[in-house]
Enzyme design. Structure first.
Site, PDB file in Angstrom:
ATOM      1  N   SER A 290      28.254  -8.241 -66.358  1.00  0.00           N
ATOM      2  CA  SER A 290      28.260  -8.648 -64.755  1.00  0.00           C
ATOM      3  C   SER A 290      27.569  -9.969 -64.528  1.00  0.00           C
ATOM      4  O   SER A 290      27.144 -10.950 -65.616  1.00  0.00           O
ATOM      5  CB  SER A 290      27.396  -7.752 -64.104  1.00  0.00           C
ATOM      6  N   LYS A 291      27.280 -10.504 -63.565  1.00  0.00           N
ATOM      7  CA  LYS A 291      26.962 -11.784 -63.069  1.00  0.00           C
ATOM      8  C   LYS A 291      25.400 -11.730 -63.815  1.00  0.00           C
ATOM      9  O   LYS A 291      25.210 -12.874 -63.901  1.00  0.00           O
ATOM     10  CB  LYS A 291      26.983 -12.038 -61.602  1.00  0.00           C
ATOM     11  N   ARG A 292      25.050 -10.823 -64.037  1.00  0.00           N
ATOM     12  CA  ARG A 292      23.590 -10.638 -64.467  1.00  0.00           C
ATOM     13  C   ARG A 292      23.644 -11.562 -65.787  1.00  0.00           C
ATOM     14  O   ARG A 292      22.394 -11.911 -66.183  1.00  0.00           O
ATOM     15  CB  ARG A 292      22.988  -9.409 -64.696  1.00  0.00           C
ATOM     16  N   GLY A 294      24.963 -13.989 -66.666  1.00  0.00           N
ATOM     17  CA  GLY A 294      25.518 -15.310 -66.643  1.00  0.00           C
ATOM     18  C   GLY A 294      26.981 -15.431 -66.395  1.00  0.00           C
ATOM     19  O   GLY A 294      27.291 -14.642 -65.458  1.00  0.00           O
TER      20      GLY A 294
END
Ligand code: GLU
Length: 543
Positions: A290-292, A294
């Site tokens: 996920s966006k977490r 990067g």
């Protein structure tokens, strides 16, 4: 083709079904069982900009089609207008072009099965005969439930901890007269697939072997929505059949829908394709990507300074292994090696450090002309600067460094081009060139105070700078001549090693104690810049 598929079904009967997939010792590789002419499709929905997982599916389609000498196509699955995100179609095409995926048929190219956009296919009436067929055979039925009724059904299922979904409701077994009457009254309806009861449904999955489902656990999926638009489930299966798709390569989130797809195909009297469900991608910490973790959006990698060939190499190895310990592979090598046997049943891992390492390797392999062209394009793109302007990069200064490089190109292309090979060995991304070359473009590079403290108080440093200014004033110097001056000066001043001469010169010229080879960078800086910088440094000496 039919014959070949039959061969596959035959093998499924002859061999223990749970082991289909090429790893069973008795079973020939699926790749060798496949029909002569492989036809695959990447079928994105325009619901957002493609991320790593999407591109991996597209890449596997491409690699497999090329490996087998088959055909690849793009089909846009845009029947769900509520999920349509403007601009995503452009992003899909842009991403695919950028990473170098190719196809023979698609919305942009046309082809024998055009149109390749499902909303247009609906308009041309392609789906209608199959909707009629489903209703006529009784394997599809009209359901008139209102959204409120469906919400209520779900609530009760949740309260009673029952499986969620539409398992019949009021309409699965409704009398034809009741259906006709309700329709006549103008009530909106959807058409659902009447899943069989008490059966085992199965598919051949190239990654997992044979998968089976109890049909009683499968709800009656909507095939046609109230506005007459087919759902993904219906349109995709009809299209896969009509377009002669032999392998459906898609993400594993579709596995739970597969029994419905298999039954729909059966209802329409069609052979199922081979399913290739790729596993999910996880971050290094084991959680779903996920966006977490990067960037995950394909075009963000371009903006961040990754080369498409590095990204392709990296993505291909997420959940697929070529055998052996090969890691750096060109597109041609990937194509050569890509078989379904290499697809891994365990989740793929996204490791950004590995991508950086790969990208560095690809950057180092670029010849100076190619490197120059890529960097110039990179710093000419607004996308690059928009990306580095994001708040999360505020402290890195990359935006400003790249601005300096862009300006450098604008001021003098040949000078800018000459700086790049000097730092090529030390960077991981195109963006890294900004900081690495900054001192070339900054006429007054900021001085590292520690370095100034250490070197600019030495009594021999002033005369050293003077000597250089003098020598350079006589004539520009070649790399070898510059080296001779340094060596001579070291000998004259009684230094055995060059360090005490090289370091202060480097600080004067670059502001730093590390960087490219001193003589190489001197040669690129040239006489005028060196004289100016040495003169400036003289003013900073602590006398
Ligand atoms: N349109 C689907 C998606 O974007 C593709 C599923 C499939 O390939 O069958 O996820």
């Amino acid at each position: 083709m039919r014959l070949e598929l039959d061969l596959l079904s035959l093998s499924a009967i002859l061999y223990p079904l749970s082991s289909i997939g090429g790893t069973h010792p008795l079973l020939p590789s699926l790749d060798r069982l496949t029909p002569m002419s492989v036809r695959v499709r990447y079928a994105p929905s325009p619901t957002g900009s493609p991320h790593v997982g999407n591109i991996r599916t597209a890449l596997f389609c491409y690699l497999y089609s090329r490996h087998t000498g088959g055909e690849n196509m793009i089909r846009l699955e845009d029947t769900d207008r509520t999920r349509y995100v403007p601009g995503s179609e452009e992003d899909i095409m842009e991403s695919l072009h950028w990473v170098g995926i190719e196809w023979e048929e698609g919305p942009d190219k046309g082809g024998p099965y055009a149109p390749y956009r499902q909303s247009e296919r609906k308009e041309t009436g392609i789906y209608q005969p199959y909707i009629d067929q489903l209703l006529a055979s009784g394997q599809g039925y009209k359901a008139f439930d209102t959204p409120e009724e469906l919400a209520e059904m779900r609530k009760i299922q949740e309260q009673n901890k029952k499986a969620l979904g539409y398992f019949g409701g009021d309409w699965r077994e409704a009398m034809p007269e009741q259906v006709a009457e309700t329709e006549k009254a103008g009530k909106p309806f959807v058409i659902r697939l009447k899943m069989p009861r008490g059966r085992t449904l199965s598919c051949v999955d190239a990654v997992r072997g044979r998968i089976e489902w109890d049909s009683d656990t499968c709800d009656d999926q909507v095939m046609i929505k109230a506005d007459g638009m087919p759902t993904y489930h219906f349109a995709a299966m009809v299209d896969d059949h009509l377009m002669g798709i032999t392998h459906v390569i898609r993400g594993e989130e579709w596995i739970s829908s597969t029994p419905k797809h298999v039954f729909l195909l059966e209802s329409l009297g069609w052979e199922p394709p081979i399913f290739v469900h790729t596993t999910i991608i996880k971050g290094k910490d084991g959680s779903k990507l996920s966006k977490r973790h990067g960037d995950t959006r394909c075009l963000d990698f371009r903006a961040a300074g990754y080369l498409p060939e590095a990204l392709v190499n990296f993505i291909a190895l997420i959940g697929w292994a070529p055998g052996g310990d090969r890691e750096l592979m060109s597109k041609a090598q990937l194509i050569e090696a890509f078989t379904l046997d290499g697809l891994q049943p365990s989740p793929g891992v996204f490791d950004i450090d590995k991508l950086r390492w790969m990208n560095g390797n690809y950057i180092r392999a670029l010849d100076p002309l190619d490197l120059g062209a890529r960097l110039e394009a990179y710093v000419s793109s607004e996308e690059t600067f928009e990306y580095w302007l994001k708040p999360e990069f505020a402290t890195e200064g990359t935006h400003a460094y790249l601005g300096l490089l862009r300006e450098g190109f604008a001021r003098g292309k040949s000078y800018a081009l000459a700086t790049l090979p000097l730092v090529q060995e030390r960077v991981h991304t195109l963006a890294d060139f900004g900081e690495a070359t900054a001192f070339f473009f900054n006429d007054e590079p900021p001085m590292d105070p520690k370095a100034v403290e250490k070197w600019f108080g030495e009594p021999y440093v002033g005369p050293l700078f003077d000597r250089f200014i003098l020598e350079l004033g006589i004539a520009p110097k070649t790399l070898a001549e510059l080296e001779t001056i340094v060596r001579d000066y070291a000998a004259e001043a009684g230094f055995e090693k060059l360090g005490p001469i090289v370091h202060p010169l480097r600080v004067a010229l670059t502001g730093k104690t590390t960087g490219p080879g001193l003589f190489e960078l001197m040669e690129v800086l040239g006489k005028d810049r060196m004289v100016a910088r040495l003169t400036r440094a003289k003013g900073l000496l602590k006398l």
